[in-house]
Structures are given as C-alpha cells and as structure tokens.
Design a protein around this motif. Structure first.
Motif, PDB file in Angstrom:
ATOM      1  N   LYS A   4       0.492  -1.221   0.184  1.00  0.00           N
ATOM      2  CA  LYS A   4       0.188   0.227  -0.116  1.00  0.00           C
ATOM      3  C   LYS A   4       0.769   1.285  -0.284  1.00  0.00           C
ATOM      4  O   LYS A   4       0.688   2.379  -1.212  1.00  0.00           O
ATOM      5  CB  LYS A   4      -1.048  -0.161   1.082  1.00  0.00           C
ATOM      6  N   PRO A   5       1.778   1.517   0.741  1.00  0.00           N
ATOM      7  CA  PRO A   5       2.597   2.586   0.948  1.00  0.00           C
ATOM      8  C   PRO A   5       3.012   2.773  -0.456  1.00  0.00           C
ATOM      9  O   PRO A   5       3.496   3.978  -1.110  1.00  0.00           O
ATOM     10  CB  PRO A   5       3.417   2.836   2.231  1.00  0.00           C
ATOM     11  N   LYS A   6       3.730   2.137  -1.191  1.00  0.00           N
ATOM     12  CA  LYS A   6       4.325   1.741  -2.067  1.00  0.00           C
ATOM     13  C   LYS A   6       2.990   2.415  -3.365  1.00  0.00           C
ATOM     14  O   LYS A   6       3.353   3.290  -4.398  1.00  0.00           O
ATOM     15  CB  LYS A   6       5.203   0.841  -2.912  1.00  0.00           C
ATOM     16  N   ASN A   7       1.852   1.967  -3.622  1.00  0.00           N
ATOM     17  CA  ASN A   7       1.219   2.172  -4.627  1.00  0.00           C
ATOM     18  C   ASN A   7       0.783   3.721  -4.586  1.00  0.00           C
ATOM     19  O   ASN A   7       0.495   4.563  -5.137  1.00  0.00           O
ATOM     20  CB  ASN A   7       0.227   1.277  -4.581  1.00  0.00           C
ATOM     21  N   ALA A   8       0.987   4.184  -3.402  1.00  0.00           N
ATOM     22  CA  ALA A   8       0.381   5.450  -3.001  1.00  0.00           C
ATOM     23  C   ALA A   8       1.493   6.361  -3.138  1.00  0.00           C
ATOM     24  O   ALA A   8       0.929   7.431  -3.525  1.00  0.00           O
ATOM     25  CB  ALA A   8       0.097   5.575  -1.283  1.00  0.00           C
ATOM     26  N   LYS A   9       2.786   6.113  -3.450  1.00  0.00           N
ATOM     27  CA  LYS A   9       3.772   7.067  -3.416  1.00  0.00           C
ATOM     28  C   LYS A   9       3.854   7.141  -4.636  1.00  0.00           C
ATOM     29  O   LYS A   9       4.196   7.902  -5.899  1.00  0.00           O
ATOM     30  CB  LYS A   9       4.846   6.318  -3.330  1.00  0.00           C
ATOM     31  N   LEU A  10       3.700   5.421  -5.766  1.00  0.00           N
ATOM     32  CA  LEU A  10       3.722   6.081  -6.852  1.00  0.00           C
ATOM     33  C   LEU A  10       2.780   6.773  -7.634  1.00  0.00           C
ATOM     34  O   LEU A  10       2.221   7.229  -8.340  1.00  0.00           O
ATOM     35  CB  LEU A  10       3.406   4.245  -7.763  1.00  0.00           C
ATOM     36  N   MET A  11       1.009   6.416  -7.333  1.00  0.00           N
ATOM     37  CA  MET A  11       0.161   7.243  -7.066  1.00  0.00           C
ATOM     38  C   MET A  11       0.425   9.223  -7.457  1.00  0.00           C
ATOM     39  O   MET A  11      -0.164   9.530  -7.911  1.00  0.00           O
ATOM     40  CB  MET A  11      -1.223   7.111  -6.584  1.00  0.00           C
ATOM     41  N   ILE A  12       1.034   9.132  -6.341  1.00  0.00           N
ATOM     42  CA  ILE A  12       1.476  10.576  -6.309  1.00  0.00           C
ATOM     43  C   ILE A  12       2.130  11.197  -7.309  1.00  0.00           C
ATOM     44  O   ILE A  12       2.314  12.152  -7.727  1.00  0.00           O
ATOM     45  CB  ILE A  12       2.120  10.988  -4.557  1.00  0.00           C
ATOM     46  N   LEU A  13       3.087   9.955  -7.648  1.00  0.00           N
ATOM     47  CA  LEU A  13       4.375  10.699  -8.720  1.00  0.00           C
ATOM     48  C   LEU A  13       3.925  10.620 -10.026  1.00  0.00           C
ATOM     49  O   LEU A  13       3.795  11.251 -11.045  1.00  0.00           O
ATOM     50  CB  LEU A  13       5.237   9.885  -8.977  1.00  0.00           C
ATOM     51  N   MET A  14       2.461   9.482 -10.365  1.00  0.00           N
ATOM     52  CA  MET A  14       1.603   9.185 -11.720  1.00  0.00           C
ATOM     53  C   MET A  14       0.747  10.798 -11.920  1.00  0.00           C
ATOM     54  O   MET A  14       0.828  10.935 -12.930  1.00  0.00           O
ATOM     55  CB  MET A  14       1.274   7.775 -11.291  1.00  0.00           C
ATOM     56  N   ILE A  15       0.530  11.041 -10.959  1.00  0.00           N
ATOM     57  CA  ILE A  15      -0.731  12.393 -11.395  1.00  0.00           C
ATOM     58  C   ILE A  15      -0.196  13.614 -11.653  1.00  0.00           C
ATOM     59  O   ILE A  15      -0.865  13.990 -13.012  1.00  0.00           O
ATOM     60  CB  ILE A  15      -1.507  12.726 -10.078  1.00  0.00           C
ATOM     61  N   PRO A  16       0.945  14.050 -11.618  1.00  0.00           N
ATOM     62  CA  PRO A  16       1.626  15.544 -11.998  1.00  0.00           C
ATOM     63  C   PRO A  16       2.743  14.943 -13.113  1.00  0.00           C
ATOM     64  O   PRO A  16       2.796  15.614 -14.225  1.00  0.00           O
ATOM     65  CB  PRO A  16       2.940  15.603 -10.886  1.00  0.00           C
ATOM     66  N   VAL A  17       2.755  13.970 -13.000  1.00  0.00           N
ATOM     67  CA  VAL A  17       3.305  12.851 -15.115  1.00  0.00           C
ATOM     68  C   VAL A  17       1.838  12.799 -16.079  1.00  0.00           C
ATOM     69  O   VAL A  17       1.935  14.136 -16.885  1.00  0.00           O
ATOM     70  CB  VAL A  17       4.043  12.083 -14.749  1.00  0.00           C
ATOM     71  N   ALA A  18       0.726  12.576 -15.363  1.00  0.00           N
ATOM     72  CA  ALA A  18      -0.223  12.476 -16.154  1.00  0.00           C
ATOM     73  C   ALA A  18      -0.920  13.971 -16.494  1.00  0.00           C
ATOM     74  O   ALA A  18      -1.290  14.416 -17.824  1.00  0.00           O
ATOM     75  CB  ALA A  18      -1.573  11.654 -15.659  1.00  0.00           C
ATOM     76  N   VAL A  19      -1.018  14.927 -15.491  1.00  0.00           N
ATOM     77  CA  VAL A  19      -0.959  16.095 -15.816  1.00  0.00           C
ATOM     78  C   VAL A  19      -0.241  17.009 -17.141  1.00  0.00           C
ATOM     79  O   VAL A  19      -0.762  17.939 -17.751  1.00  0.00           O
ATOM     80  CB  VAL A  19      -1.009  17.036 -15.020  1.00  0.00           C
ATOM     81  N   MET A  20       1.361  16.463 -16.391  1.00  0.00           N
ATOM     82  CA  MET A  20       2.164  17.038 -17.875  1.00  0.00           C
ATOM     83  C   MET A  20       1.508  16.794 -19.286  1.00  0.00           C
ATOM     84  O   MET A  20       1.707  17.705 -19.823  1.00  0.00           O
ATOM     85  CB  MET A  20       3.600  17.084 -16.927  1.00  0.00           C
ATOM     86  N   VAL A  21       1.903  15.744 -18.789  1.00  0.00           N
ATOM     87  CA  VAL A  21       1.241  14.773 -20.792  1.00  0.00           C
ATOM     88  C   VAL A  21       0.186  15.411 -21.611  1.00  0.00           C
ATOM     89  O   VAL A  21       0.024  16.144 -22.143  1.00  0.00           O
ATOM     90  CB  VAL A  21       0.940  13.589 -20.580  1.00  0.00           C
ATOM     91  N   PHE A  22      -0.612  15.642 -20.526  1.00  0.00           N
ATOM     92  CA  PHE A  22      -1.912  16.539 -21.222  1.00  0.00           C
ATOM     93  C   PHE A  22      -2.364  17.941 -21.456  1.00  0.00           C
ATOM     94  O   PHE A  22      -2.232  18.212 -22.684  1.00  0.00           O
ATOM     95  CB  PHE A  22      -2.788  16.684 -19.757  1.00  0.00           C
ATOM     96  N   PHE A  23      -0.973  19.066 -20.772  1.00  0.00           N
ATOM     97  CA  PHE A  23      -0.264  19.832 -21.448  1.00  0.00           C
ATOM     98  C   PHE A  23      -0.595  19.430 -22.620  1.00  0.00           C
ATOM     99  O   PHE A  23      -0.060  20.860 -23.103  1.00  0.00           O
ATOM    100  CB  PHE A  23      -0.157  20.921 -19.978  1.00  0.00           C
ATOM    101  N   LEU A  24       0.878  19.435 -22.328  1.00  0.00           N
ATOM    102  CA  LEU A  24       2.273  19.068 -23.651  1.00  0.00           C
ATOM    103  C   LEU A  24       1.563  18.767 -24.706  1.00  0.00           C
ATOM    104  O   LEU A  24       1.636  19.150 -25.954  1.00  0.00           O
ATOM    105  CB  LEU A  24       2.703  17.984 -23.477  1.00  0.00           C
ATOM    106  N   VAL A  25       0.429  17.739 -24.794  1.00  0.00           N
ATOM    107  CA  VAL A  25      -0.254  17.034 -25.655  1.00  0.00           C
ATOM    108  C   VAL A  25      -1.430  18.891 -26.054  1.00  0.00           C
ATOM    109  O   VAL A  25      -1.051  18.739 -27.526  1.00  0.00           O
ATOM    110  CB  VAL A  25      -1.644  16.200 -25.762  1.00  0.00           C
ATOM    111  N   LEU A  26      -2.512  19.313 -25.312  1.00  0.00           N
ATOM    112  CA  LEU A  26      -2.541  20.105 -25.522  1.00  0.00           C
ATOM    113  C   LEU A  26      -1.365  21.753 -26.330  1.00  0.00           C
ATOM    114  O   LEU A  26      -2.272  22.507 -27.416  1.00  0.00           O
ATOM    115  CB  LEU A  26      -3.611  21.528 -24.769  1.00  0.00           C
ATOM    116  N   ARG A  27      -0.618  21.588 -25.927  1.00  0.00           N
ATOM    117  CA  ARG A  27       0.162  23.092 -26.702  1.00  0.00           C
ATOM    118  C   ARG A  27       0.793  22.233 -27.669  1.00  0.00           C
ATOM    119  O   ARG A  27       0.835  22.995 -28.480  1.00  0.00           O
ATOM    120  CB  ARG A  27       1.897  22.881 -25.567  1.00  0.00           C
ATOM    121  N   LEU A  28       1.233  20.951 -28.097  1.00  0.00           N
ATOM    122  CA  LEU A  28       2.026  20.718 -29.054  1.00  0.00           C
ATOM    123  C   LEU A  28       0.434  20.677 -30.480  1.00  0.00           C
ATOM    124  O   LEU A  28       0.484  20.679 -31.681  1.00  0.00           O
ATOM    125  CB  LEU A  28       3.217  19.379 -29.437  1.00  0.00           C
TER     126      LEU A  28
END
Length: 133
Positions: A4-28
């Motif tokens: 559970k702690p590893k999964n929670a840390k992974l989720m916390i890391l993945m959310i900003p990455v997903a947001v950055m990819v979304f805005f990169l797609v919008l920009r390009l």
C-alpha cells in the motif's frame, strides 16, 4: 499491507506526470477534443490535418492544426443535418467562419498554428481539413 505505501507513492508520482502529458498534448496540438456524440465515426488526425466521416455527428469538436504551408483546405460533405466550421489564428482572431456549410470546399489563407472548431447538428457526412489540396 506492505504494498500500500508503494502504491500510494506511485500514484502521487503519476498524477503530476499525467497532468504534464495532458498540457503537452494541448500545447503541441496533438489530438482533438470534443463534447459531441459520434456514431459510426471513422477519423484521421495528424499535426497538419484532420478528417472524419460518420453516420451522425452532434455537438462540438476542436483541434489545433499546424499547416505545412500558408493555405488550409476545407472540404465538407453533407448528406443530412448541418455543420459549421470556424478557424482562428494563434492570436484568437476568427479568420474563417461558415455556418450550415452543406457540401462545399473552401481555401483559407493561414500563417502558423490555427484552431479549428466544428459544430454539428445531427450531421451525416464528413469533413477533411488539410494543408494539402
């Protein structure tokens, strides 16, 4: 329990990455966005083109297009319903707007990236927007 702690840390890391990819797609300008119902939709999207054919399109779709030249070719086929297309330049100025287009072809002079908005009301047919004739 130890996972559970590893999964929670992974989720916390993945959310900003997903947001950055979304805005990169919008920009390009990759991908289109929609608030539309599409039935029987078959489409193709590229950096400098966008096309679709369908049995029914109802609502709005939009996409950023990066033409390879200084001309954007717009082709619309209408079997029933209505379709409208608006093109804005990178500053947000409307450089082309046509309502209830029917079956028609248009050439629009452009400079750089443009935003294309398609609004359809139970439209049956298709469209093609490209910098290639």
């Amino acid at each position: 329990m130890k996972n559970k702690p590893k999964n929670a840390k992974l989720m916390i890391l993945m959310i900003p990455v997903a947001v950055m990819v979304f805005f990169l797609v919008l920009r390009l300008g990759s991908g289109s966005f929609r608030s539309a119902v599409r039935i029987g939709y078959v489409g193709s999207e590229g950096r400098s083109s966008w096309s679709g054919s369908y049995r029914s399109l109802d609502g709005k779709m939009w996409k950023n297009i990066h033409p390879e030249g200084d001309m954007l070719h717009i082709r619309v086929e209408t079997q029933s319903g209505t379709i409208s297309i608006q093109v804005k330049d990178k500053e947000g100025n409307v450089i082309f707007s046509e309502n209830d287009m029917g079956t028609n072809n248009f050439d629009v002079e452009v400079q750089g990236k443009v935003s294309v908005l398609i609004e359809a009301d139970n439209h049956r047919g298709g469209f093609e927007i490209s910098s290639e004739p």
